[in-house]
Design a protein around this motif. Structure first.
Motif, PDB file in Angstrom:
ATOM      1  N   PHE A  37     -14.497 -10.048  16.438  1.00 54.09           N
ATOM      2  CA  PHE A  37     -13.477 -10.271  15.422  1.00 54.09           C
ATOM      3  C   PHE A  37     -12.442  -9.159  15.577  1.00 54.09           C
ATOM      4  O   PHE A  37     -12.695  -8.150  16.223  1.00 54.09           O
ATOM      5  CB  PHE A  37     -14.091 -10.225  14.022  1.00 54.09           C
ATOM      6  CG  PHE A  37     -14.990 -11.391  13.717  1.00 54.09           C
ATOM      7  CD1 PHE A  37     -16.256 -11.492  14.279  1.00 54.09           C
ATOM      8  CD2 PHE A  37     -14.570 -12.400  12.851  1.00 54.09           C
ATOM      9  CE1 PHE A  37     -17.084 -12.570  14.014  1.00 54.09           C
ATOM     10  CE2 PHE A  37     -15.396 -13.479  12.562  1.00 54.09           C
ATOM     11  CZ  PHE A  37     -16.647 -13.561  13.149  1.00 54.09           C
ATOM     12  N   ARG A  38     -11.291  -9.338  14.953  1.00 52.38           N
ATOM     13  CA  ARG A  38     -10.300  -8.270  15.009  1.00 52.38           C
ATOM     14  C   ARG A  38      -9.554  -8.183  13.679  1.00 52.38           C
ATOM     15  O   ARG A  38      -9.472  -9.160  12.936  1.00 52.38           O
ATOM     16  CB  ARG A  38      -9.305  -8.511  16.144  1.00 52.38           C
ATOM     17  CG  ARG A  38      -8.340  -9.669  15.931  1.00 52.38           C
ATOM     18  CD  ARG A  38      -7.474  -9.880  17.164  1.00 52.38           C
ATOM     19  NE  ARG A  38      -6.432 -10.863  16.917  1.00 52.38           N
ATOM     20  CZ  ARG A  38      -5.597 -11.304  17.851  1.00 52.38           C
ATOM     21  NH1 ARG A  38      -5.696 -10.849  19.116  1.00 52.38           N
ATOM     22  NH2 ARG A  38      -4.665 -12.188  17.558  1.00 52.38           N
ATOM     23  N   ARG A  45      -9.491  -9.525   8.567  1.00 53.49           N
ATOM     24  CA  ARG A  45     -10.257  -9.636   9.799  1.00 53.49           C
ATOM     25  C   ARG A  45     -10.347 -11.112  10.198  1.00 53.49           C
ATOM     26  O   ARG A  45     -10.575 -11.977   9.363  1.00 53.49           O
ATOM     27  CB  ARG A  45     -11.653  -9.041   9.599  1.00 53.49           C
ATOM     28  CG  ARG A  45     -12.415  -8.834  10.876  1.00 53.49           C
ATOM     29  CD  ARG A  45     -13.728  -8.106  10.631  1.00 53.49           C
ATOM     30  NE  ARG A  45     -13.513  -6.766  10.047  1.00 53.49           N
ATOM     31  CZ  ARG A  45     -14.488  -5.880   9.880  1.00 53.49           C
ATOM     32  NH1 ARG A  45     -15.721  -6.176  10.261  1.00 53.49           N
ATOM     33  NH2 ARG A  45     -14.226  -4.705   9.345  1.00 53.49           N
ATOM     34  N   GLU A  46     -10.171 -11.374  11.498  1.00 52.38           N
ATOM     35  CA  GLU A  46     -10.185 -12.752  11.960  1.00 52.38           C
ATOM     36  C   GLU A  46     -11.090 -12.922  13.173  1.00 52.38           C
ATOM     37  O   GLU A  46     -11.314 -11.990  13.949  1.00 52.38           O
ATOM     38  CB  GLU A  46      -8.762 -13.214  12.317  1.00 52.38           C
ATOM     39  CG  GLU A  46      -8.112 -12.448  13.437  1.00 52.38           C
ATOM     40  CD  GLU A  46      -6.700 -12.950  13.759  1.00 52.38           C
ATOM     41  OE1 GLU A  46      -6.268 -13.963  13.191  1.00 52.38           O
ATOM     42  OE2 GLU A  46      -6.042 -12.301  14.590  1.00 52.38           O
ATOM     43  N   PHE A  47     -11.574 -14.125  13.331  1.00 60.55           N
ATOM     44  CA  PHE A  47     -12.458 -14.482  14.434  1.00 60.55           C
ATOM     45  C   PHE A  47     -11.685 -14.500  15.748  1.00 60.55           C
ATOM     46  O   PHE A  47     -10.551 -14.986  15.803  1.00 60.55           O
ATOM     47  CB  PHE A  47     -13.064 -15.854  14.170  1.00 60.55           C
ATOM     48  CG  PHE A  47     -13.769 -16.454  15.351  1.00 60.55           C
ATOM     49  CD1 PHE A  47     -13.201 -17.506  16.053  1.00 60.55           C
ATOM     50  CD2 PHE A  47     -15.001 -15.972  15.744  1.00 60.55           C
ATOM     51  CE1 PHE A  47     -13.856 -18.069  17.130  1.00 60.55           C
ATOM     52  CE2 PHE A  47     -15.659 -16.524  16.831  1.00 60.55           C
ATOM     53  CZ  PHE A  47     -15.086 -17.572  17.524  1.00 60.55           C
ATOM     54  N   TYR A  95     -13.909  -5.701  16.430  1.00 58.04           N
ATOM     55  CA  TYR A  95     -15.259  -5.483  15.951  1.00 58.04           C
ATOM     56  C   TYR A  95     -16.241  -6.429  16.644  1.00 58.04           C
ATOM     57  O   TYR A  95     -15.961  -7.627  16.794  1.00 58.04           O
ATOM     58  CB  TYR A  95     -15.342  -5.721  14.445  1.00 58.04           C
ATOM     59  CG  TYR A  95     -14.539  -4.754  13.620  1.00 58.04           C
ATOM     60  CD1 TYR A  95     -13.227  -5.047  13.274  1.00 58.04           C
ATOM     61  CD2 TYR A  95     -15.093  -3.552  13.173  1.00 58.04           C
ATOM     62  CE1 TYR A  95     -12.474  -4.168  12.508  1.00 58.04           C
ATOM     63  CE2 TYR A  95     -14.351  -2.667  12.412  1.00 58.04           C
ATOM     64  CZ  TYR A  95     -13.050  -2.982  12.083  1.00 58.04           C
ATOM     65  OH  TYR A  95     -12.313  -2.109  11.324  1.00 58.04           O
ATOM     66  N   CYS A  96     -17.368  -5.877  17.012  1.00 57.35           N
ATOM     67  CA  CYS A  96     -18.471  -6.655  17.551  1.00 57.35           C
ATOM     68  C   CYS A  96     -19.391  -7.056  16.406  1.00 57.35           C
ATOM     69  O   CYS A  96     -19.608  -6.268  15.472  1.00 57.35           O
ATOM     70  CB  CYS A  96     -19.221  -5.796  18.566  1.00 57.35           C
ATOM     71  SG  CYS A  96     -20.766  -6.468  19.172  1.00 57.35           S
ATOM     72  N   ILE A 104     -20.909 -19.268  13.189  1.00 61.16           N
ATOM     73  CA  ILE A 104     -20.683 -18.098  14.048  1.00 61.16           C
ATOM     74  C   ILE A 104     -19.212 -17.796  14.273  1.00 61.16           C
ATOM     75  O   ILE A 104     -18.884 -16.839  14.963  1.00 61.16           O
ATOM     76  CB  ILE A 104     -21.412 -18.250  15.389  1.00 61.16           C
ATOM     77  CG1 ILE A 104     -20.884 -19.443  16.172  1.00 61.16           C
ATOM     78  CG2 ILE A 104     -22.910 -18.335  15.185  1.00 61.16           C
ATOM     79  CD1 ILE A 104     -21.453 -19.533  17.578  1.00 61.16           C
ATOM     80  N   THR A 105     -18.326 -18.614  13.712  1.00 64.30           N
ATOM     81  CA  THR A 105     -16.907 -18.270  13.749  1.00 64.30           C
ATOM     82  C   THR A 105     -16.460 -17.639  12.437  1.00 64.30           C
ATOM     83  O   THR A 105     -15.272 -17.389  12.233  1.00 64.30           O
ATOM     84  CB  THR A 105     -16.043 -19.505  14.047  1.00 64.30           C
ATOM     85  OG1 THR A 105     -16.196 -20.445  12.979  1.00 64.30           O
ATOM     86  CG2 THR A 105     -16.445 -20.155  15.360  1.00 64.30           C
ATOM     87  N   ARG A 106     -17.422 -17.386  11.567  1.00 67.15           N
ATOM     88  CA  ARG A 106     -17.143 -16.786  10.264  1.00 67.15           C
ATOM     89  C   ARG A 106     -17.811 -15.442  10.152  1.00 67.15           C
ATOM     90  O   ARG A 106     -18.900 -15.224  10.689  1.00 67.15           O
ATOM     91  CB  ARG A 106     -17.663 -17.687   9.136  1.00 67.15           C
ATOM     92  CG  ARG A 106     -17.149 -19.102   9.190  1.00 67.15           C
ATOM     93  CD  ARG A 106     -15.695 -19.194   8.836  1.00 67.15           C
ATOM     94  NE  ARG A 106     -15.236 -20.582   8.728  1.00 67.15           N
ATOM     95  CZ  ARG A 106     -14.020 -20.937   8.364  1.00 67.15           C
ATOM     96  NH1 ARG A 106     -13.120 -20.007   8.063  1.00 67.15           N
ATOM     97  NH2 ARG A 106     -13.703 -22.216   8.321  1.00 67.15           N
ATOM     98  N   GLN A 107     -17.190 -14.521   9.428  1.00 69.48           N
ATOM     99  CA  GLN A 107     -17.763 -13.185   9.262  1.00 69.48           C
ATOM    100  C   GLN A 107     -19.143 -13.247   8.613  1.00 69.48           C
ATOM    101  O   GLN A 107     -20.059 -12.512   9.007  1.00 69.48           O
ATOM    102  CB  GLN A 107     -16.838 -12.301   8.432  1.00 69.48           C
ATOM    103  CG  GLN A 107     -15.518 -11.980   9.087  1.00 69.48           C
ATOM    104  CD  GLN A 107     -14.686 -11.044   8.249  1.00 69.48           C
ATOM    105  OE1 GLN A 107     -15.108  -9.927   7.921  1.00 69.48           O
ATOM    106  NE2 GLN A 107     -13.474 -11.477   7.906  1.00 69.48           N
TER     107      GLN A 107
END
Length: 123
Positions: A37-38, A45-47, A95-96, A104-107
């Motif tokens: 994510f970044r 924060r986004e995927f 971020y890892c 898994i595309t969500r925080q």
């Protein structure tokens, strides 16, 4: 204690490449998804990308557009993000995440996070 340690960030010129690494310790994530994510300044924060542990299926944000590649080495408990043709808008802390099994595309799909590595793309 589980730890995720990112590395590989830095300053690069637009059009350049970087390879991020994230090494996990404290438990094995070979059966779980891992992702990136970044978060850019002033933004949420986004995927970016994710990879499943079972079959290594990969998922990408639309803005990646074939320029980023996520991969993993289960023997090393490490996930990578190869970023090519970087653009200034890619500037962010990356971020890892690990331990994903659904969404898994969500925080909220992940239980473990690294501290982040700064990527800065100069125009």
């Amino acid at each position: 204690q589980v730890q995720l340690v990112e590395s590989g960030g830095g300053l690069v010129q637009a059009g350049g490449s970087l390879r991020l690494s994230c090494k996990a310790s404290g438990r094995t994530f070979s059966s779980d998804a891992m992702g990136w994510f970044r978060q850019a300044p002033g933004k949420e924060r986004e995927f970016v990308a994710a990879i499943r542990g079972s079959d290594h299926s990969t998922y990408y944000a639309d803005f990646v557009k074939g320029r980023f590649t996520i991969s993993r080495d289960n023997a090393m408990n490490t996930v990578y993000l190869q970023m090519n043709n970087l653009k200034p808008e890619a500037t962010a802390v990356y971020y890892c995440a690990a331990g994903g099994n659904y969404a898994i595309t969500r925080q909220y799909g992940y239980g473990f996070w690294g501290q982040g590595t700064q990527v800065t793309v100069a125009s």
